[in-house]
Design a protein around this motif. Structure first.
Motif, mmCIF file in Angstrom:
data_model
loop_
_atom_site.group_PDB
_atom_site.id
_atom_site.type_symbol
_atom_site.label_atom_id
_atom_site.label_comp_id
_atom_site.label_asym_id
_atom_site.label_seq_id
_atom_site.Cartn_x
_atom_site.Cartn_y
_atom_site.Cartn_z
ATOM 1 N N ARG A 10 -6.240 -12.915 -2.349
ATOM 2 C CA ARG A 10 -6.111 -11.470 -2.607
ATOM 3 C C ARG A 10 -7.238 -10.693 -1.916
ATOM 4 O O ARG A 10 -7.021 -9.663 -1.307
ATOM 5 N N ARG A 11 -8.447 -11.211 -1.990
ATOM 6 C CA ARG A 11 -9.592 -10.534 -1.381
ATOM 7 C C ARG A 11 -9.482 -10.517 0.143
ATOM 8 O O ARG A 11 -9.774 -9.504 0.790
ATOM 9 N N ALA A 12 -9.055 -11.629 0.739
ATOM 10 C CA ALA A 12 -8.887 -11.689 2.194
ATOM 11 C C ALA A 12 -7.810 -10.707 2.653
ATOM 12 O O ALA A 12 -7.953 -10.028 3.666
ATOM 13 N N HIS A 13 -6.748 -10.623 1.893
ATOM 14 C CA HIS A 13 -5.672 -9.706 2.250
ATOM 15 C C HIS A 13 -6.128 -8.256 2.103
ATOM 16 O O HIS A 13 -5.791 -7.401 2.921
ATOM 17 N N HIS A 23 -7.978 -7.435 5.080
ATOM 18 C CA HIS A 23 -7.069 -7.179 6.198
ATOM 19 C C HIS A 23 -6.539 -5.747 6.131
ATOM 20 O O HIS A 23 -6.457 -5.064 7.136
ATOM 21 N N HIS A 24 -6.197 -5.291 4.951
ATOM 22 C CA HIS A 24 -5.636 -3.948 4.783
ATOM 23 C C HIS A 24 -6.686 -2.847 4.813
ATOM 24 O O HIS A 24 -6.332 -1.671 4.820
ATOM 25 N N GLU A 79 -5.741 -2.209 15.596
ATOM 26 C CA GLU A 79 -6.889 -2.926 16.133
ATOM 27 C C GLU A 79 -7.865 -3.260 15.009
ATOM 28 O O GLU A 79 -7.724 -2.815 13.896
ATOM 29 N N GLN A 80 -8.865 -4.032 15.346
ATOM 30 C CA GLN A 80 -9.955 -4.390 14.441
ATOM 31 C C GLN A 80 -9.488 -5.108 13.179
ATOM 32 O O GLN A 80 -10.136 -5.044 12.147
#
Length: 152
Positions: free
Chosen positions: A115-118, A121-122, A128-129
């Motif tokens: 959840r934290r990684a996603h 990402h958001h 980009e980036q």
């Protein structure tokens, strides 16, 4: 042997998902994926949801071809892709984005790291980036974030 084909396909799909997400969804098909990042769609469906059909159609074709040819390797590859797709739907749409209100209060370190990684990402609303394009493989730093007492 067929089980191993399904299992190998499931794990290979993580790499394929990473590449498709980074180079296609954040590349030439950004026009379909954009609303998933900027939340410009007020309804339950997003243009991003068309990727379900884009990925399902060739998988169904492989499954059909594998079935009419006496359950050859294409059938079992399609099963592995389907199982990965089901896991993706459950984790991404149900758990992470809470399209259905389930598993809100989990304390599972792996699920919290996903959840934290996603969420990271958001954090980037542009194409980009970006970071964390994968799905089931979570970089170690997100587990460290979970175990950090400050919970940054």
């Amino acid at each position: 042997m067929n089980f191993l084909i399904v299992l190998a396909t499931f794990f290979i799909m993580e790499g394929i998902t990473w590449m498709v997400h980074k180079y296609i969804m954040h590349g030439f098909l950004w026009s379909l994926h954009r609303d998933h990042h900027d939340h410009s769609n007020d309804g339950h469906m997003e243009r991003n949801d068309y990727f379900f059909a884009i990925f399902a159609i060739p998988t169904i074709a492989m499954m059909y071809y594998g079935t009419i040819n006496h359950f050859n390797i294409y059938f079992y590859i399609a099963i592995g892709i389907t199982v990965y797709g089901m896991a993706y739907f459950f984790v991404h749409d149900i758990f992470i984005h809470q399209r259905f209100k389930l598993l809100r209060d989990t304390q599972n370190p792996y699920l919290l790291a996903i959840r934290r990684a996603h969420k990271q990402h958001h954090k980037h609303t542009g194409r980009e980036q970006g970071e964390c394009f994968g799905f089931l493989w979570v970089p170690v730093k997100y587990f460290k974030m979970y175990f950090n007492k400050k919970r940054t």
